[in-house]
Design a protein around this motif. Structure first.
Motif, short mmCIF file in Angstrom:
data_model
loop_
_atom_site.label_atom_id
_atom_site.label_comp_id
_atom_site.label_asym_id
_atom_site.label_seq_id
_atom_site.Cartn_x
_atom_site.Cartn_y
_atom_site.Cartn_z
N ASN A 190 0.96 -1.43 0.08
CA ASN A 190 -0.09 -0.05 0.14
C ASN A 190 1.02 1.16 0.00
O ASN A 190 2.12 1.15 0.82
CB ASN A 190 -0.85 0.11 1.22
CG ASN A 190 -1.92 1.19 1.40
OD1 ASN A 190 -1.39 2.06 1.69
ND2 ASN A 190 -2.96 0.96 0.87
N ALA A 191 0.63 2.38 -0.71
CA ALA A 191 1.36 3.33 -0.94
C ALA A 191 0.78 4.74 0.03
O ALA A 191 -0.43 4.85 0.14
CB ALA A 191 1.52 3.95 -2.17
N ARG A 192 1.48 5.32 0.77
CA ARG A 192 1.09 6.32 1.47
C ARG A 192 2.06 7.63 1.05
O ARG A 192 3.41 7.51 0.85
CB ARG A 192 1.42 6.33 3.19
CG ARG A 192 1.08 5.02 3.66
CD ARG A 192 -0.22 4.52 3.77
NE ARG A 192 -1.09 5.23 4.74
CZ ARG A 192 -2.46 5.14 4.59
NH1 ARG A 192 -2.91 4.45 3.61
NH2 ARG A 192 -3.20 5.74 5.48
N LEU A 193 1.45 9.00 0.76
CA LEU A 193 2.16 9.86 0.20
C LEU A 193 2.09 11.06 1.10
O LEU A 193 1.23 11.24 1.87
CB LEU A 193 1.64 10.50 -1.22
CG LEU A 193 1.49 9.41 -2.22
CD1 LEU A 193 0.84 9.77 -3.45
CD2 LEU A 193 3.06 8.80 -2.53
N TYR A 194 3.22 11.79 1.28
CA TYR A 194 3.40 12.99 2.48
C TYR A 194 4.09 14.10 1.69
O TYR A 194 5.23 13.92 0.92
CB TYR A 194 4.33 12.48 3.28
CG TYR A 194 3.78 11.39 4.10
CD1 TYR A 194 3.17 11.52 5.24
CD2 TYR A 194 4.24 10.04 3.56
CE1 TYR A 194 2.42 10.19 5.98
CE2 TYR A 194 3.63 8.91 4.44
CZ TYR A 194 3.02 8.82 5.41
OH TYR A 194 2.63 7.80 5.98
N LEU A 195 3.63 15.33 1.65
CA LEU A 195 4.03 16.47 1.21
C LEU A 195 4.71 17.24 2.45
O LEU A 195 4.21 17.32 3.60
CB LEU A 195 3.20 17.51 0.59
CG LEU A 195 2.67 17.20 -0.89
CD1 LEU A 195 1.78 18.00 -1.38
CD2 LEU A 195 3.79 17.09 -1.77
N VAL A 196 6.06 17.56 2.29
CA VAL A 196 6.89 18.24 3.41
C VAL A 196 7.66 19.36 2.84
O VAL A 196 8.24 19.35 1.69
CB VAL A 196 7.75 17.11 3.96
CG1 VAL A 196 8.39 17.78 5.26
CG2 VAL A 196 7.08 15.88 4.47
#
Length: 178
Positions: A23-29
């Motif tokens: 499963n993929a999780r995406l984060y903008l930082v």
């Protein structure tokens, strides 16, 4: 300003090849230097004791029709920096003296002193935010937290929590200096 940027090719290829296992999780930082970063986190849906993602049918033994318990676990991160000129994501091999802290409540970048004995530079600290799977089994959930080293590309779990149920799942607290 509106910028249209596609999904990073490397992560897209990884997802295309192994999407049934992860499963993929995406984060903008935003980095401490002001760059827009994207962290793609790949969580193995079923991970065996050797930290390998497996299919559920691979967990059945001839003697037992009930599968072994193999909870989900973060195994891989890809990190990118937004190149506004090229309108693309550029893979980042190192965060230098920075580390990312990722989770459901907040994602932030922190500059880490080279003399720190608590935090590691060039790392990603993460908490469990896989809400879809957290409550499906009474044995585990909220457990997937640790630190990923960009240098050696491995995950070190916190407190060996790979099969504990932790509710509510941990979150990061970033105190404000004012």
């Amino acid at each position: 300003m509106e910028v249209e940027v596609g999904f990073p090719e490397k992560s897209g290829q990884f997802w295309g090849e192994f999407g049934d296992l992860y499963n993929a999780r995406l984060y903008l930082v935003q980095s401490t230097k002001g760059d827009t970063m994207l962290a793609a986190r790949f969580v193995g849906e079923l991970v065996n004791a050797d930290d390998e993602p497996v299919h559920e049918h691979d967990l059945l033994t001839e003697e037992d029709t009930h599968p072994l318990v193999c909870p989900y676990k973060t195994l891989v991160f890809h990190v990118y920096k937004l190149d506004l000129g090229q309108k693309s994501w550029v893979e980042v091999g190192s965060l230098g003296d920075e580390s990312l802290f990722l989770g459901a409540n907040q994602s932030t970048s922190v500059s880490i002193s080279s003399s720190s004995t608590i935090y590691k530079q060039n790392s990603i600290y993460f908490t469990d935010d896989y809400w879809d799977r957290m409550d499906e089994d009474y044995l585990y959930g909220g457990h997937d937290m640790g630190v990923f080293s960009l240098e050696n590309r491995n995950v070190e779990s916190f407190l060996h929590t790979h099969q504990l149920k932790i509710l509510p799942p941990p979150c990061w607290v970033n105190p404000s200096p004012w």
